[in-house]
Design a protein around this motif. Structure first.
Motif, PDB file in Angstrom:
ATOM      1  N   VAL A 171       0.892  -1.156   0.000  1.00 26.90           N
ATOM      2  CA  VAL A 171       0.000   0.000   0.000  1.00 26.90           C
ATOM      3  C   VAL A 171       0.928   1.202   0.000  1.00 26.90           C
ATOM      4  CG1 VAL A 171      -1.766   1.271   1.257  1.00 26.90           C
ATOM      5  CG2 VAL A 171      -1.812  -1.220   1.249  1.00 26.90           C
ATOM      6  N   VAL A 172       0.730   2.111  -0.971  1.00 28.34           N
ATOM      7  CA  VAL A 172       1.642   3.240  -1.111  1.00 28.34           C
ATOM      8  C   VAL A 172       0.926   4.555  -0.833  1.00 28.34           C
ATOM      9  CG1 VAL A 172       3.130   2.063  -2.774  1.00 28.34           C
ATOM     10  CG2 VAL A 172       1.258   3.468  -3.610  1.00 28.34           C
ATOM     11  N   GLU A 173       1.705   5.487  -0.324  1.00 28.46           N
ATOM     12  CA  GLU A 173       1.271   6.874  -0.165  1.00 28.46           C
ATOM     13  C   GLU A 173       2.528   7.708  -0.314  1.00 28.46           C
ATOM     14  OE1 GLU A 173       1.037   7.606   4.547  1.00 28.46           O
ATOM     15  OE2 GLU A 173      -0.342   6.061   3.842  1.00 28.46           O
ATOM     16  N   VAL A 174       2.390   8.993  -0.421  1.00 34.88           N
ATOM     17  CA  VAL A 174       3.555   9.846  -0.647  1.00 34.88           C
ATOM     18  C   VAL A 174       4.572   9.643   0.470  1.00 34.88           C
ATOM     19  CG1 VAL A 174       4.375  12.223  -0.863  1.00 34.88           C
ATOM     20  CG2 VAL A 174       2.239  11.540  -1.963  1.00 34.88           C
ATOM     21  N   GLY A 175       5.790   9.254   0.057  1.00 36.27           N
ATOM     22  CA  GLY A 175       6.885   9.072   1.000  1.00 36.27           C
ATOM     23  C   GLY A 175       6.842   7.800   1.812  1.00 36.27           C
ATOM     24  N   LYS A 176       5.937   6.861   1.471  1.00 40.52           N
ATOM     25  CA  LYS A 176       5.832   5.643   2.280  1.00 40.52           C
ATOM     26  C   LYS A 176       5.293   4.474   1.457  1.00 40.52           C
ATOM     27  CE  LYS A 176       4.486   5.926   6.602  1.00 40.52           C
ATOM     28  NZ  LYS A 176       3.653   6.065   7.817  1.00 40.52           N
ATOM     29  N   ILE A 177       5.924   3.314   1.686  1.00 41.56           N
ATOM     30  CA  ILE A 177       5.419   2.049   1.160  1.00 41.56           C
ATOM     31  C   ILE A 177       5.199   1.180   2.386  1.00 41.56           C
ATOM     32  CG2 ILE A 177       5.942  -0.001  -0.208  1.00 41.56           C
ATOM     33  CD1 ILE A 177       7.686   1.770  -2.011  1.00 41.56           C
ATOM     34  N   LYS A 178       3.938   0.796   2.642  1.00 42.72           N
ATOM     35  CA  LYS A 178       3.644   0.007   3.836  1.00 42.72           C
ATOM     36  C   LYS A 178       2.928  -1.282   3.448  1.00 42.72           C
ATOM     37  CE  LYS A 178      -0.351   2.946   4.624  1.00 42.72           C
ATOM     38  NZ  LYS A 178      -1.011   3.884   5.497  1.00 42.72           N
ATOM     39  N   LYS A 179       2.781  -2.176   4.417  1.00 44.91           N
ATOM     40  CA  LYS A 179       2.172  -3.496   4.197  1.00 44.91           C
ATOM     41  C   LYS A 179       2.863  -4.219   3.036  1.00 44.91           C
ATOM     42  CE  LYS A 179      -2.332  -2.258   6.071  1.00 44.91           C
ATOM     43  NZ  LYS A 179      -3.785  -2.233   5.835  1.00 44.91           N
ATOM     44  N   LEU A 180       4.155  -4.036   2.923  1.00 47.86           N
ATOM     45  CA  LEU A 180       4.947  -4.621   1.854  1.00 47.86           C
ATOM     46  C   LEU A 180       5.058  -6.132   2.046  1.00 47.86           C
ATOM     47  CD1 LEU A 180       6.853  -4.043  -0.587  1.00 47.86           C
ATOM     48  CD2 LEU A 180       8.692  -3.765   1.075  1.00 47.86           C
ATOM     49  N   THR A 181       4.845  -6.879   0.976  1.00 46.64           N
ATOM     50  CA  THR A 181       5.051  -8.330   1.002  1.00 46.64           C
ATOM     51  C   THR A 181       5.911  -8.717  -0.192  1.00 46.64           C
ATOM     52  OG1 THR A 181       3.124  -8.884  -0.363  1.00 46.64           O
ATOM     53  CG2 THR A 181       2.745  -8.709   2.021  1.00 46.64           C
ATOM     54  N   GLY A 182       6.630  -9.828  -0.049  1.00 43.79           N
ATOM     55  CA  GLY A 182       7.422 -10.359  -1.161  1.00 43.79           C
ATOM     56  C   GLY A 182       8.825  -9.800  -1.272  1.00 43.79           C
ATOM     57  N   VAL A 183       9.289  -9.031  -0.259  1.00 44.22           N
ATOM     58  CA  VAL A 183      10.617  -8.431  -0.328  1.00 44.22           C
ATOM     59  C   VAL A 183      11.400  -8.767   0.948  1.00 44.22           C
ATOM     60  CG1 VAL A 183      11.934  -6.292  -0.601  1.00 44.22           C
ATOM     61  CG2 VAL A 183       9.725  -6.529  -1.727  1.00 44.22           C
ATOM     62  N   LYS A 184      12.645  -9.243   0.757  1.00 44.43           N
ATOM     63  CA  LYS A 184      13.518  -9.565   1.894  1.00 44.43           C
ATOM     64  C   LYS A 184      14.897  -8.977   1.628  1.00 44.43           C
ATOM     65  CE  LYS A 184      11.293 -13.941   2.960  1.00 44.43           C
ATOM     66  NZ  LYS A 184      11.494 -15.366   3.187  1.00 44.43           N
ATOM     67  N   ALA A 185      15.584  -8.613   2.708  1.00 43.72           N
ATOM     68  CA  ALA A 185      16.946  -8.092   2.596  1.00 43.72           C
ATOM     69  C   ALA A 185      17.879  -8.993   3.391  1.00 43.72           C
ATOM     70  CB  ALA A 185      17.014  -6.665   3.127  1.00 43.72           C
ATOM     71  N   LYS A 186      19.102  -9.147   2.911  1.00 48.89           N
ATOM     72  CA  LYS A 186      20.068  -9.986   3.612  1.00 48.89           C
ATOM     73  C   LYS A 186      20.834  -9.141   4.620  1.00 48.89           C
ATOM     74  CE  LYS A 186      22.952 -13.897   3.037  1.00 48.89           C
ATOM     75  NZ  LYS A 186      23.524 -14.847   2.106  1.00 48.89           N
ATOM     76  N   GLU A 187      20.783  -9.565   5.869  1.00 44.08           N
ATOM     77  CA  GLU A 187      21.507  -8.921   6.966  1.00 44.08           C
ATOM     78  C   GLU A 187      22.423  -9.969   7.560  1.00 44.08           C
ATOM     79  OE1 GLU A 187      22.225  -5.854   8.415  1.00 44.08           O
ATOM     80  OE2 GLU A 187      20.906  -5.239   6.825  1.00 44.08           O
ATOM     81  N   LEU A 188      23.704  -9.742   7.468  1.00 44.27           N
ATOM     82  CA  LEU A 188      24.702 -10.727   7.881  1.00 44.27           C
ATOM     83  C   LEU A 188      24.428 -12.044   7.165  1.00 44.27           C
ATOM     84  CD1 LEU A 188      24.979  -9.839  11.678  1.00 44.27           C
ATOM     85  CD2 LEU A 188      26.513  -9.159   9.835  1.00 44.27           C
ATOM     86  N   LEU A 189      23.987 -13.076   7.881  1.00 39.56           N
ATOM     87  CA  LEU A 189      23.787 -14.370   7.245  1.00 39.56           C
ATOM     88  C   LEU A 189      22.324 -14.757   7.057  1.00 39.56           C
ATOM     89  CD1 LEU A 189      26.535 -16.336   9.185  1.00 39.56           C
ATOM     90  CD2 LEU A 189      26.689 -15.368   6.897  1.00 39.56           C
ATOM     91  N   ILE A 190      21.404 -13.880   7.434  1.00 43.48           N
ATOM     92  CA  ILE A 190      19.987 -14.241   7.342  1.00 43.48           C
ATOM     93  C   ILE A 190      19.211 -13.262   6.461  1.00 43.48           C
ATOM     94  CG2 ILE A 190      19.931 -15.411   9.577  1.00 43.48           C
ATOM     95  CD1 ILE A 190      18.548 -12.882  10.693  1.00 43.48           C
TER      96      ILE A 190
END
Length: 155
Positions: A84-103
């Motif tokens: 769900v998007v609004e100016v300056g914000k993307i919230k309730k995001l699904t389907g996206v992951k970021a790698k932090e260290l090993l996870i």
């Protein structure tokens, strides 16, 4: 796709085909003042955007992992990304992951901290953890389309 209901789909602008979908993705990111390189998806099959509710969905043929070189971060995009998007914000995001260290950690919200091209963008997880990066790490230079000569139009 949880909040992408039949009602939302019926009301939304929908586009198919990779080239058009990439263009429309950049357009809606620009419309909500988010960096144009935030969703570097490939082989996009469908993009939908319901302006009334801010619901956006993107479907691609297969999951991809993208490295944002300037910050050295890997981000994984599933076959379906919704938000769900609004100016300056993307919230309730699904389907996206970021790698932090090993996870791999799920991202669920992206918020502009300082809405300018020299600002910061905050990435948040469902657990409340967050990381902030410069907006410039997610900006892709726009390629100017060549001007069509008047002679070519006349022919």
């Amino acid at each position: 796709m949880g909040f992408v209901t039949d009602e939302v789909r019926a009301r939304a602008e929908k586009y198919t085909g990779d080239e058009l979908c990439r263009e429309k993705t950049k357009e809606f990111l620009k419309e909500v003042d988010m960096p144009n390189g935030l969703l570097p998806l490939k082989d996009i099959e469908e993009v939908g955007y319901d302006r009334e509710t801010g619901v956006v969905w993107l479907k691609q043929k297969k999951s991809i992992t993208h490295k944002f070189e300037s910050i050295g971060k890997l981000v994984s995009y599933g076959t379906e990304v919704t938000a769900v998007v609004e100016v300056g914000k993307i919230k309730k995001l699904t389907g996206v992951k970021a790698k932090e260290l090993l996870i791999w950690v799920t991202l669920n919200e992206l918020v502009l901290e300082q809405p300018t091209s020299s600002g910061k963008i905050n990435f948040r997880t469902p657990t409340g953890l967050s990381r902030t990066f410069p907006v410039t790490a997610f900006v892709v230079p726009e390629v100017e389309k060549p001007a069509v000569a008047k002679e070519a139009i006349a022919n």
